[in-house]
Scaffold this active site. Structure first.
Site, PDB file in Angstrom:
ATOM      1  N   HIS A  79       0.835  -1.203   0.000  1.00  0.00           N
ATOM      2  CA  HIS A  79       0.000   0.000   0.000  1.00  0.00           C
ATOM      3  C   HIS A  79       0.870   1.254   0.000  1.00  0.00           C
ATOM      4  O   HIS A  79       0.590   2.223  -0.716  1.00  0.00           O
ATOM      5  CB  HIS A  79      -0.929  -0.011   1.212  1.00  0.00           C
ATOM      6  CG  HIS A  79      -1.722   1.233   1.389  1.00  0.00           C
ATOM      7  ND1 HIS A  79      -2.626   1.688   0.458  1.00  0.00           N
ATOM      8  CD2 HIS A  79      -1.734   2.146   2.399  1.00  0.00           C
ATOM      9  CE1 HIS A  79      -3.161   2.818   0.883  1.00  0.00           C
ATOM     10  NE2 HIS A  79      -2.633   3.118   2.059  1.00  0.00           N
TER      11      HIS A  79
ATOM     12  N   ASP B 266       2.328   1.797  -3.467  1.00  0.00           N
ATOM     13  CA  ASP B 266       1.266   2.275  -4.359  1.00  0.00           C
ATOM     14  C   ASP B 266       0.955   3.742  -4.087  1.00  0.00           C
ATOM     15  O   ASP B 266       0.853   4.555  -5.018  1.00  0.00           O
ATOM     16  CB  ASP B 266       0.014   1.418  -4.169  1.00  0.00           C
ATOM     17  CG  ASP B 266      -1.139   1.892  -5.026  1.00  0.00           C
ATOM     18  OD1 ASP B 266      -0.958   2.019  -6.252  1.00  0.00           O
ATOM     19  OD2 ASP B 266      -2.226   2.144  -4.460  1.00  0.00           O
TER      20      ASP B 266
END
Length: 112
Positions: free
Chosen positions: A79, A82
């Site tokens: 995460h 990203d």
């Protein structure tokens, strides 16, 4: 070897820096759309500094891995990566859009 907990904490740190940068970039776009280019530039600068902090944090972990350290991939780190990459793209797009808002404002000033 970095533990999963350590990697997750580094992930949280990257997300925090990148999230701050996202917030500043969206505010910069809002300021530019309103014609406040000075504020937009200040917010872009702040976002850039947060992205440098995020990238520095990421680089430390990458250096450990490149030096032979084993790293467990965590969902939080995925995460974080990203979030960092999409924020870096947003920074480029925001700078482009702010330049376009400037051009539009200059053209509107000419025809007014």
């Amino acid at each position: 070897m970095a533990t999963k907990e350590e990697i997750s904490m580094i992930g949280f740190e990257i997300v925090a820096y990148a999230g701050d940068a996202q917030t500043d970039l969206i505010a910069a776009l809002d300021a530019a759309r309103s014609g406040d280019f000075e504020k937009a530039e200040a917010l872009c600068k702040s976002a850039g500094e947060a992205l440098i902090d995020a990238h520095d944090t990421q680089t430390k972990l990458l250096s450990q891995e490149a030096g032979g350290g084993e790293m467990d991939v965590t969902f939080i780190m995925v995460h974080a990566q990203d979030t960092l990459m999409t924020t870096m793209m947003l920074e480029k797009q925001a700078r482009f859009m702010i330049d376009e808002y400037r051009r539009i404002a200059a053209l509107e000033a000419k025809i007014a």
